[in-house]
Enzyme design. Structure first.
Site, short mmCIF file in Angstrom:
data_model
loop_
_atom_site.label_atom_id
_atom_site.label_comp_id
_atom_site.label_asym_id
_atom_site.label_seq_id
_atom_site.Cartn_x
_atom_site.Cartn_y
_atom_site.Cartn_z
N CYS A 190 13.81 10.92 5.97
CA CYS A 190 13.93 10.55 7.38
C CYS A 190 15.40 10.51 7.81
O CYS A 190 15.69 10.50 9.01
CB CYS A 190 13.27 9.20 7.64
SG CYS A 190 14.08 7.80 6.86
N GLU A 243 -0.74 7.54 -1.20
CA GLU A 243 -1.67 8.02 -2.22
C GLU A 243 -1.20 9.31 -2.86
O GLU A 243 -1.78 9.77 -3.85
CB GLU A 243 -3.07 8.19 -1.62
CG GLU A 243 -3.19 9.22 -0.52
CD GLU A 243 -2.89 8.67 0.87
OE1 GLU A 243 -3.40 9.25 1.85
OE2 GLU A 243 -2.13 7.68 0.97
N ARG A 244 -0.11 9.92 -2.32
CA ARG A 244 0.39 11.17 -2.90
C ARG A 244 1.20 10.94 -4.17
O ARG A 244 1.21 11.78 -5.06
CB ARG A 244 1.25 11.91 -1.87
CG ARG A 244 0.50 12.31 -0.61
CD ARG A 244 1.45 12.99 0.37
NE ARG A 244 0.80 13.25 1.64
CZ ARG A 244 1.41 13.84 2.67
NH1 ARG A 244 2.68 14.23 2.56
NH2 ARG A 244 0.77 14.06 3.80
N LYS A 292 0.86 -1.19 0.00
CA LYS A 292 0.00 0.00 0.00
C LYS A 292 0.89 1.23 0.00
O LYS A 292 1.43 1.64 1.02
CB LYS A 292 -0.93 0.04 1.22
CG LYS A 292 -2.10 1.01 0.97
CD LYS A 292 -2.33 2.04 2.03
CE LYS A 292 -1.37 3.08 2.33
NZ LYS A 292 -1.56 4.38 1.61
#
Length: 510
Positions: A280, A175-176, A172
């Site tokens: 990150c 969605e961006r 998954k």
């Protein structure tokens, strides 16, 4: 309007009544839509995975490795298309996008050696006539929930070791920027993987919860913010899954008085501002040791920051491009204001930056704070944008304490010519990944990636042997073939060799 569908059982398809917009960060326009799937969509993917996984697991590791060799070739051949696709949705410059894909391919190269790393252990003669051996077997179906900032690298970090070890995998992505993960799944099938072994389900929190609750998904890997990582870890473990959840970061760069400041500034320019700070493992906090070091560093930073070029992602001369969307731009700018309100000195203000001809793009200029203190929220929390903070330390002990006491413990770097100081720092600092004159200490693919404290939840790191361990379970076999007085030419009632009545002795009982 183009739709970026799910990829289930080797085919693109819809599913889910809701959709989300995919923006072009360079001009702010909506360029595509992505369906937000639900539990019913996930069920389809799980069913396809269950059909494909047993045969894939029974395929010998060498043949599985050949699929990875072919996949690597296909990705390399499609590199420019993938990089352009990635930049158009994320906003990072093309060179950074190529690096995103390449860092993922480094893990795929490691997975090509899966026959070697899956070898178990063997002890002959653990007891009288007793041998013990172990084997690594796949957990079944794994899932990955990946962030927007590395839409190629992090999915490959996850699905590579998982699938190489014999699992099916459901991804998954964010969605961006969902196009590159979908394309990677298509290439994996083209490389020879069975349909259903790597699938992509698009979605938001509803899909995340469905993954965490689904009884047939045995393991989940996550990368994102710490609060969500903690949520994913708790909910996944409560559902009986193994979970590795990587969270946020506030990486520090310690600058000792003997450091080469020209090199430090050059490194900071890329580590703090590259990819608009949306990493990150970015280096958003620099800690000069001593006031003299701080003043010298500040003076050298100013012209370097002024020289940074912010441009569209296709600008070959740009050092970094826009942030991913308008909401994230506002979030970063709000943190800059928060720093001002808390009393930090805003030396360079990147707010209000406009790129001519792209005024609606999601651009933020580089910002620099000085005299940041540890009681400020803007220091304690992750900004995730092109913002560098100077936190001054009076001595080496304070420099070690700053990253050690911070809530995050992902990465840290020290810049020095003193080998003893570097060794002492690496030994004592309470952080998971350490760089010595290396500003972004991301380990190579055959080591493992993972932070400490609120930067990681779970006991196992990403990729390398830690990744293989996460996606496999160990089975240990203790075997005994009694030799007694039986004649192997004799037969038992079941047709096998005759047995004797020797008593079994546990190996530890002598």
């Amino acid at each position: 309007m183009r739709t970026i569908d799910h990829f289930i059982a080797g085919e693109a398809g819809g599913g889910g009544s809701r959709t989300s917009d995919v923006f072009n960060p360079n001009d702010g326009s909506v360029q595509a839509r992505v369906p937000l799937g639900d539990a019913a969509v996930l069920d389809k993917a799980v069913k396809a995975a269950m059909n494909a996984q047993p045969e894939w697991a029974a395929t010998n590791p060498q043949r599985r490795a050949r699929v990875f060799f072919r996949f690597k070739q296909l990705v390399e051949a499609d590199m420019e298309n993938l990089a352009e696709m990635l930049s158009s949705e994320h906003g990072k410059v093309i060179a950074d996008s190529r690096g995103d894909v390449q860092r993922g391919l480094d893990v795929i190269e490691f997975c090509c050696g899966i026959p070697h790393v899956l070898k178990g252990e063997y002890t002959q003669g653990a007891g009288p006539g007793i041998d013990v051996y172990s084997m690594r077997q796949p957990i079944g179906i794994g899932a990955g929930i990946t962030p927007f900032n590395f839409p190629a690298m992090i999915p490959m970090w996850m699905f590579g070791p998982a699938i190489a070890a014999g699992n099916a995998f459901i991804l998954k992505p964010s969605e961006r920027d969902p196009s590159v993960p979908r394309r990677l799944a298509e290439l994996f099938v083209e490389a020879g993987a069975p349909e259903g072994i790597l699938q992509v389900v698009q979605g938001d929190k509803q899909m995340v919860d469905a993954i965490l609750d689904h009884p047939m998904i045995a393991g989940v890997s996550f990368v994102g913010s710490s609060d969500i990582a903690h949520y994913v870890y708790q909910r996944g473990v409560a559902a009986g899954k193994r979970v590795q959840a990587m969270g946020g970061a506030k990486n520090h760069g310690i600058v000792m008085p003997d450091a080469d400041l020209d090199q430090v500034v050059n490194d900071l320019s890329g580590a703090a501002y590259g990819s608009a700070g949306e990493r990150c493992m970015a280096l958003p906090v620099v800690v000069p040791v001593g006031e003299a070091t701080a003043e010298r560093l500040r003076q050298k930073l100013l012209p370097a920051i002024e020289a940074l070029r912010v441009g569209v992602s296709t600008d070959k001369d740009a050092h970094y491009g826009p942030v991913v969307n308008a909401a994230h731009k506002k979030r970063v700018e709000d943190w800059i204001q928060k720093g001002v309100d808390e009393g930090a000195e805003l030396v360079v203000d990147g707010r209000g930056f406009k790129l001519q001809g792209h005024e609606d793009g999601f651009f933020i200029g580089p910002s620099l704070f000085d005299h940041v203190t540890t009681d400020m929220d803007s220091y304690r929390e992750e900004i995730f944008g092109p913002v560098l903070q100077i936190v001054r330390a009076k001595d080496f002990e304070e420099a070690v304490a700053l990253p050690s006491k911070h809530q995050y413990g992902n990465g840290v770097a020290i810049f020095t010519r003193n080998g003893h100081a570097a060794r002492e720092f690496a030994q004592r600092v309470d952080v998971g990944m350490v760089g010595i004159n290396v500003p972004i200490p991301v380990p190579v693919a055959y080591h493992s990636f993972g932070g400490w404290k609120r930067s990681a939840f779970g006991d196992t790191n990403q990729h390398g042997m830690e990744g293989v361990k996460f996606w496999t379970k160990i089975k240990t076999v203790t075997q005994r073939w009694p030799d007694g007085t039986a004649n192997l030419s004799d037969q038992a009632e079941d047709g096998g060799p005759a047995r004797n009545n020797d008593a079994f002795v546990i190996p530890t009982m002598g």
